[in-house]
Write an enzyme that holds these catalytic residues in place. Sequence first.
Site, PDB file in Angstrom:
ATOM      1  N   ASN A 153     -35.758  10.759  14.299  1.00 17.11           N
ATOM      2  CA  ASN A 153     -36.128  11.780  14.147  1.00 17.11           C
ATOM      3  C   ASN A 153     -35.906  12.366  12.985  1.00 17.11           C
ATOM      4  O   ASN A 153     -35.764  13.122  12.556  1.00 17.11           O
ATOM      5  CB  ASN A 153     -34.299  12.016  13.937  1.00 17.11           C
ATOM      6  CG  ASN A 153     -33.267  13.142  14.420  1.00 17.11           C
ATOM      7  OD1 ASN A 153     -33.878  14.016  14.265  1.00 17.11           O
ATOM      8  ND2 ASN A 153     -31.805  12.415  14.497  1.00 17.11           N
ATOM      9  N   GLU A 187     -25.194  15.650  13.631  1.00 18.11           N
ATOM     10  CA  GLU A 187     -24.860  17.050  13.416  1.00 18.11           C
ATOM     11  C   GLU A 187     -24.764  18.419  14.131  1.00 18.11           C
ATOM     12  O   GLU A 187     -24.745  19.263  14.524  1.00 18.11           O
ATOM     13  CB  GLU A 187     -26.469  17.267  13.266  1.00 18.11           C
ATOM     14  CG  GLU A 187     -26.587  16.671  11.744  1.00 18.11           C
ATOM     15  CD  GLU A 187     -27.764  16.574  11.384  1.00 18.11           C
ATOM     16  OE1 GLU A 187     -28.986  16.733  12.107  1.00 18.11           O
ATOM     17  OE2 GLU A 187     -27.606  15.066   9.940  1.00 18.11           O
ATOM     18  N   LYS A 213     -35.861  15.915  12.900  1.00 19.42           N
ATOM     19  CA  LYS A 213     -35.065  17.336  13.120  1.00 19.42           C
ATOM     20  C   LYS A 213     -35.658  18.770  12.320  1.00 19.42           C
ATOM     21  O   LYS A 213     -36.774  18.869  13.109  1.00 19.42           O
ATOM     22  CB  LYS A 213     -34.095  17.138  11.509  1.00 19.42           C
ATOM     23  CG  LYS A 213     -33.266  15.654  11.268  1.00 19.42           C
ATOM     24  CD  LYS A 213     -31.797  15.246  10.592  1.00 19.42           C
ATOM     25  CE  LYS A 213     -31.828  13.790  10.989  1.00 19.42           C
ATOM     26  NZ  LYS A 213     -30.497  13.972  10.367  1.00 19.42           N
ATOM     27  N   GLY A 217     -28.610  11.259   5.662  1.00 19.48           N
ATOM     28  CA  GLY A 217     -29.018  12.499   5.213  1.00 19.48           C
ATOM     29  C   GLY A 217     -28.220  12.544   3.548  1.00 19.48           C
ATOM     30  O   GLY A 217     -28.476  13.298   2.444  1.00 19.48           O
ATOM     31  N   HIS A 270     -25.441  13.688  18.764  1.00 17.18           N
ATOM     32  CA  HIS A 270     -25.842  12.990  17.172  1.00 17.18           C
ATOM     33  C   HIS A 270     -25.052  14.103  16.399  1.00 17.18           C
ATOM     34  O   HIS A 270     -24.526  15.047  16.680  1.00 17.18           O
ATOM     35  CB  HIS A 270     -27.718  13.462  16.992  1.00 17.18           C
ATOM     36  CG  HIS A 270     -27.777  13.867  15.597  1.00 17.18           C
ATOM     37  ND1 HIS A 270     -27.484  14.630  14.292  1.00 17.18           N
ATOM     38  CD2 HIS A 270     -28.982  12.302  14.795  1.00 17.18           C
ATOM     39  CE1 HIS A 270     -28.003  14.075  13.450  1.00 17.18           C
ATOM     40  NE2 HIS A 270     -28.568  12.852  13.347  1.00 17.18           N
ATOM     41  N   GLU A 294     -24.128   5.952  14.080  1.00 25.78           N
ATOM     42  CA  GLU A 294     -24.862   6.615  12.626  1.00 25.78           C
ATOM     43  C   GLU A 294     -23.512   7.187  12.376  1.00 25.78           C
ATOM     44  O   GLU A 294     -22.995   7.623  12.617  1.00 25.78           O
ATOM     45  CB  GLU A 294     -25.378   7.878  13.351  1.00 25.78           C
ATOM     46  CG  GLU A 294     -26.685   7.213  14.075  1.00 25.78           C
ATOM     47  CD  GLU A 294     -27.821   8.800  14.058  1.00 25.78           C
ATOM     48  OE1 GLU A 294     -28.708   7.631  13.007  1.00 25.78           O
ATOM     49  OE2 GLU A 294     -27.625   9.689  14.230  1.00 25.78           O
ATOM     50  N   SER A 348     -29.386   6.965   6.001  1.00 25.39           N
ATOM     51  CA  SER A 348     -30.293   6.529   5.300  1.00 25.39           C
ATOM     52  C   SER A 348     -31.098   5.179   5.369  1.00 25.39           C
ATOM     53  O   SER A 348     -31.116   4.907   4.160  1.00 25.39           O
ATOM     54  CB  SER A 348     -29.654   6.250   4.152  1.00 25.39           C
ATOM     55  OG  SER A 348     -28.344   7.607   3.970  1.00 25.39           O
TER      56      SER A 348
HETATM   57  P1  PGA Z   1     -30.987  10.132   7.709  1.00 22.07           P
HETATM   58  O1  PGA Z   1     -31.191  10.773   9.344  1.00 22.07           O
HETATM   59  O2  PGA Z   1     -32.121   9.097   7.852  1.00 22.07           O
HETATM   60  O3  PGA Z   1     -31.913  11.561   6.662  1.00 22.07           O
HETATM   61  O4  PGA Z   1     -29.810   9.967   6.808  1.00 22.07           O
HETATM   62  C1  PGA Z   1     -30.493   9.586  10.273  1.00 22.07           C
HETATM   63  C2  PGA Z   1     -30.634  10.476  11.470  1.00 22.07           C
HETATM   64  O5  PGA Z   1     -29.832  11.324  10.859  1.00 22.07           O
HETATM   65  O6  PGA Z   1     -31.120  10.355  12.749  1.00 22.07           O
END
Ligand code: PGA
Length: 253
Positions: A9, A100, A11, A176, A98, A170, A216
Amino acid sequence: MRQKFVAGNWKMNLTYPGALALISEIADQLGAAKPTDPVVVVCPPFPFLSGVGEHLPKGGSVHLGAQNAHHKEGGAYTGEVEAKMLVSVGCEYVILGHSERRQHFREDDALLGQKLKTALAAGLKPIFCVGESLETREADETFDFIAKQLKDGLFHLSNEEFAQVVIAYEPVWAIGTGKTATSAQAQEVHAFIREQVARAYTAAAATDVSILYGGSANAQNARELFSQPDVDGGLIGGASLKAADFVAIVRSF
Ligand code: PGA
């Protein structure tokens, strides 16, 4: 049959030249797919989809996915992107739900339900995300919360529709933040999700659905996470922006 899976992803990162450089490096390092390889998906920002699609390695070892799609089938929705457009530039997958999107864009279960339907009707395979916040985990409400997200967001799909879906667990507190769930924490929730699928659909559907871990995950911890019986791969954010790290994760099974 259940498939191993690694999805990147990207982003809201990179510029077009950077995106092309990244996919070219991934293509060089991954090369042709072997039958034992996981399904690999990259999800670039919308404007880069078509160009990245043209640079995927020959032979189909990497698939194209989008990070979002609108819930309507076209029309007067300025600034939005519909599922059929994504299919027309080569997308096979779309990330929906997601955290976010849920958090910053107020996407709720009802809206996500419509997005799932529209994406599936267009022929996209949704990667549907669920996951609890730190407050929810600390209040010991993780399982109830995940069960509700699955029930309200996903389990309205028919058996045939559900068979197209990949689930990503997640935990919001791990995205993140550099704070990964332990493999035991991930396994516990993944097993719970599979159990909920068995209840809502069939035992076979539960056996077949791929459940990815996200939050992460990186080249160092992927092997341990992916060794868990109910962790079928990862949805990778930060570590998917470096070809060497992403390819190392793909090779972690
Ligand atoms: P990250 O994000 O690996 O940077 O923690 C994962 C995601 O949001 O899909």
